[in-house]
Design a protein around this motif. Structure first.
Motif, PDB file in Angstrom:
ATOM      1  N   ARG A 107       0.800  -1.223   0.000  1.00 43.81           N
ATOM      2  CA  ARG A 107       0.000   0.000   0.000  1.00 43.81           C
ATOM      3  C   ARG A 107       0.832   1.271   0.000  1.00 43.81           C
ATOM      4  O   ARG A 107       0.292   2.351  -0.290  1.00 43.81           O
ATOM      5  CB  ARG A 107      -0.943  -0.025   1.213  1.00 43.81           C
ATOM      6  CG  ARG A 107      -2.071  -1.010   1.003  1.00 43.81           C
ATOM      7  CD  ARG A 107      -2.709  -1.522   2.273  1.00 43.81           C
ATOM      8  NE  ARG A 107      -3.771  -2.480   1.933  1.00 43.81           N
ATOM      9  CZ  ARG A 107      -3.545  -3.763   1.589  1.00 43.81           C
ATOM     10  NH1 ARG A 107      -2.302  -4.245   1.570  1.00 43.81           N
ATOM     11  NH2 ARG A 107      -4.542  -4.558   1.266  1.00 43.81           N
ATOM     12  N   LYS A 265      -7.308   8.419   1.653  1.00 44.48           N
ATOM     13  CA  LYS A 265      -6.392   7.591   0.860  1.00 44.48           C
ATOM     14  C   LYS A 265      -5.612   6.727   1.847  1.00 44.48           C
ATOM     15  O   LYS A 265      -5.521   7.036   3.028  1.00 44.48           O
ATOM     16  CB  LYS A 265      -5.403   8.447   0.051  1.00 44.48           C
ATOM     17  CG  LYS A 265      -6.043   9.422  -0.932  1.00 44.48           C
ATOM     18  CD  LYS A 265      -6.473   8.734  -2.205  1.00 44.48           C
ATOM     19  CE  LYS A 265      -6.920   9.754  -3.249  1.00 44.48           C
ATOM     20  NZ  LYS A 265      -7.403   9.094  -4.503  1.00 44.48           N
ATOM     21  N   TRP A 266      -5.008   5.642   1.351  1.00 48.87           N
ATOM     22  CA  TRP A 266      -4.174   4.850   2.259  1.00 48.87           C
ATOM     23  C   TRP A 266      -3.088   5.725   2.861  1.00 48.87           C
ATOM     24  O   TRP A 266      -2.832   5.696   4.063  1.00 48.87           O
ATOM     25  CB  TRP A 266      -3.579   3.649   1.532  1.00 48.87           C
ATOM     26  CG  TRP A 266      -4.539   2.504   1.448  1.00 48.87           C
ATOM     27  CD1 TRP A 266      -5.300   2.126   0.369  1.00 48.87           C
ATOM     28  CD2 TRP A 266      -4.879   1.586   2.502  1.00 48.87           C
ATOM     29  NE1 TRP A 266      -6.082   1.043   0.695  1.00 48.87           N
ATOM     30  CE2 TRP A 266      -5.850   0.682   1.984  1.00 48.87           C
ATOM     31  CE3 TRP A 266      -4.471   1.435   3.826  1.00 48.87           C
ATOM     32  CZ2 TRP A 266      -6.407  -0.349   2.747  1.00 48.87           C
ATOM     33  CZ3 TRP A 266      -5.021   0.409   4.589  1.00 48.87           C
ATOM     34  CH2 TRP A 266      -5.969  -0.468   4.059  1.00 48.87           C
ATOM     35  N   GLU A 270      -0.613  10.152  -1.685  1.00 47.07           N
ATOM     36  CA  GLU A 270      -1.347   9.839  -2.910  1.00 47.07           C
ATOM     37  C   GLU A 270      -2.118  11.043  -3.429  1.00 47.07           C
ATOM     38  O   GLU A 270      -2.377  11.149  -4.636  1.00 47.07           O
ATOM     39  CB  GLU A 270      -2.310   8.675  -2.666  1.00 47.07           C
ATOM     40  CG  GLU A 270      -1.640   7.367  -2.311  1.00 47.07           C
ATOM     41  CD  GLU A 270      -2.663   6.293  -1.946  1.00 47.07           C
ATOM     42  OE1 GLU A 270      -3.567   6.046  -2.773  1.00 47.07           O
ATOM     43  OE2 GLU A 270      -2.571   5.729  -0.847  1.00 47.07           O
ATOM     44  N   HIS A 271      -2.508  11.956  -2.556  1.00 51.97           N
ATOM     45  CA  HIS A 271      -3.229  13.152  -2.988  1.00 51.97           C
ATOM     46  C   HIS A 271      -2.339  14.053  -3.835  1.00 51.97           C
ATOM     47  O   HIS A 271      -2.853  14.879  -4.606  1.00 51.97           O
ATOM     48  CB  HIS A 271      -3.698  13.965  -1.776  1.00 51.97           C
ATOM     49  CG  HIS A 271      -4.794  13.323  -0.992  1.00 51.97           C
ATOM     50  ND1 HIS A 271      -6.100  13.279  -1.423  1.00 51.97           N
ATOM     51  CD2 HIS A 271      -4.784  12.696   0.220  1.00 51.97           C
ATOM     52  CE1 HIS A 271      -6.851  12.666  -0.516  1.00 51.97           C
ATOM     53  NE2 HIS A 271      -6.073  12.311   0.494  1.00 51.97           N
ATOM     54  N   GLU A 340     -12.347   4.245   1.598  1.00 53.95           N
ATOM     55  CA  GLU A 340     -13.322   4.868   0.706  1.00 53.95           C
ATOM     56  C   GLU A 340     -14.406   5.597   1.513  1.00 53.95           C
ATOM     57  O   GLU A 340     -14.857   6.691   1.131  1.00 53.95           O
ATOM     58  CB  GLU A 340     -13.965   3.818  -0.197  1.00 53.95           C
ATOM     59  CG  GLU A 340     -13.004   3.149  -1.166  1.00 53.95           C
ATOM     60  CD  GLU A 340     -12.264   1.946  -0.572  1.00 53.95           C
ATOM     61  OE1 GLU A 340     -11.667   1.182  -1.358  1.00 53.95           O
ATOM     62  OE2 GLU A 340     -12.288   1.765   0.673  1.00 53.95           O
ATOM     63  N   ALA A 343     -13.125   8.958   2.747  1.00 55.98           N
ATOM     64  CA  ALA A 343     -13.171   9.962   1.683  1.00 55.98           C
ATOM     65  C   ALA A 343     -14.593  10.476   1.488  1.00 55.98           C
ATOM     66  O   ALA A 343     -14.827  11.693   1.376  1.00 55.98           O
ATOM     67  CB  ALA A 343     -12.633   9.366   0.381  1.00 55.98           C
TER      68      ALA A 343
END
Length: 456
Positions: A107, A265-266, A270-271, A340, A343
């Motif tokens: 991940r 996000k994990w 990632e953003h 998810e 988010a």
């Protein structure tokens, strides 16, 4: 569960509190000035005291119970592992340690595929910096003023907030700089683009004056947590990545608080489409059920220690019970789609709800965040951005924030309050109804903060 469902046992609570007062030395506190709540139990997004009063936890402990309290699958995994192999030394290969490392590496971004386990976030930062210094043979580390990285010797010196001051010995090779924060810009920026560009230029200038060849690492929280949940402007972290590549500096991202679903996000990186050389984690990796942290290591840095011994380790590195909890937590997060959900609850409930509060309350200067990682910047004056209380206020100077927090607790919400901010950081699997319950209590409690504003 209703408040009435919790056993009421004031005598037991008094005994717990008496033993605590007699023997427990609490962190970050003047011991005679605190009055810790005696907690009888917790489940999901709530905990309760021995009087039977229930609190909705908008702090997730210390922003770590990402799957809430007492998740039955994680509790069962710890119990099962205790029955099989409750502990074993870190030099051996054991199944829960190997499996936890594999699941984490799957991940993490990029090639961060080697995992060094620690007992928590501060030790992760300590070891990441040690790795960077040994990899580069350079002494200095750059970090931001508005930051918190832990309470151990190197971690506290890298920290930017006032908790550093009492232990700042000035010999650790740490240099602080200003990271971007448009609402209170040190660069007089008018837009996010200006703030990113000027912050990057400031970092470049700091590197030039410190000497690029002396700097081992730049350490940043991907999204600073305790310091105020300041989401960096677009392009900033990618710009730091480019600077690090140009000067051969190791880029360390601290995801201890922001990782494992907190931002939707994990990992928060990632953003921003950025991959660090080292990534530190803890807290949400197993929801804090058993202490665990670690460093995810790039292939290049791991290669440095392929035939050269890494001079660091911990007795409980990769403890089987902690790793079993991590395996179960990650599986629960996958099965229940908790990342998810975080988010979605941020986009549809918390973000819109907090912005509505800002429209109604003159004490709310700015709303910042993503996922289940939000902050309200409370102010005396919206026009000037003057904080509701002075920086690092205590005693009478902190009365407005103390009054706001007391009102939250009176109404059954446990808030995360730091300086002039209240953070909204419930578990990642907080329900829509629970989130709205918390927002309603915040709405009511903010009327107390409003009294201290120029409009109050």
């Amino acid at each position: 569960m209703t408040a009435q469902a919790h056993p009421v046992d004031p005598q037991a609570g008094a005994a717990v509190k008496a033993a605590d007062r007699a023997h427990v030395f609490h962190s970050w506190s003047a011991q005679g000035l605190i009055d810790p709540l005696a907690v009888a139990g917790a489940e999901g997004s709530y905990f309760w005291d021995y009087e039977g009063k229930r609190y909705l936890d908008f702090t997730s402990g210390l922003v770590y119970t990402n799957i809430g309290y007492q998740h039955p699958k994680v509790v069962a995994a710890i119990q099962e592992q205790a029955g099989k192999l409750s502990t074993f030394a870190p030099a051996f290969a054991v199944e829960p340690r190997s499996e936890a490392a594999r699941l984490i590496a799957e991940r993490t971004p990029g090639d961060l595929d080697k995992i060094f386990f620690t007992n928590g976030g501060a030790e992760a930062i300590e070891n990441a910096i040690r790795m960077a210094r040994l990899h580069t043979s350079r002494p200095k580390v750059l970090s931001a003023y508005r930051s918190y990285h832990g309470g151990t010797t190197t971690a506290i010196n890298v920290t930017g907030d006032p908790r550093r001051w009492a232990s700042d010995n000035g010999t650790s090779g740490v240099v602080h700089f200003w990271a971007p924060f448009l609402y209170r810009s040190p660069f007089y920026s008018a837009t996010e683009a200006e703030e990113a560009q000027r912050a990057l230029q400031h970092l470049e200038d700091t590197i030039a004056f410190e000497g690029p060849g002396t700097i081992a690492a730049i350490v940043l929280e991907t999204i600073p947590g305790t310091a105020g949940i300041m989401v960096p402007p677009p392009g900033y972290l990618q710009g730091v990545r480019e600077i690090c590549d140009r000067y051969g500096i190791v880029f360390i991202l601290d995801e201890v608080m922001a990782g494992f679903g907190r931002t939707g996000k994990w990992f928060a990186s990632e953003h921003f489409d950025v991959v660090p050389d080292l990534l530190t984690f803890a807290k949400g990796v197993n929801s804090g059920y058993v202490p665990l942290g670690g460093v995810a290591i790039s292939a290049e840095i791991a290669a440095t220690f392929e035939t050269r011994a890494y001079p660091g380790g911990l007795t409980y590195s990769g403890h089987p019970l902690a790793c079993a909890a991590a395996v179960a937590t990650i599986q629960v997060m996958e099965d229940e789609k908790i990342v998810e959900h975080a988010a979605r609850i941020g986009e549809t409930v918390l973000g819109p709800g907090l912005r509505e509060l800002a429209e109604r309350h003159p004490s709310v200067g700015e709303v910042r965040g993503t996922g289940v990682f939000w902050a309200l910047d409370l102010v005396k004056d919206r026009a000037t951005h003057e904080p509701l209380v002075p920086y690092n206020a205590s005693g009478e100077a902190n009365a407005p924030m103390a009054a706001f927090a007391a009102e939250c607790k009176a109404q059954g919400l446990w808030p995360f309050v730091n300086m002039n901010r209240t953070h909204t950081v419930p578990p990642c699997n907080v329900s829509e109804a629970e989130a709205k319950e918390g927002l309603a209590i915040l709405d009511s409690a903010l009327t107390v903060a409003d009294r201290y504003t120029v409009e109050g």
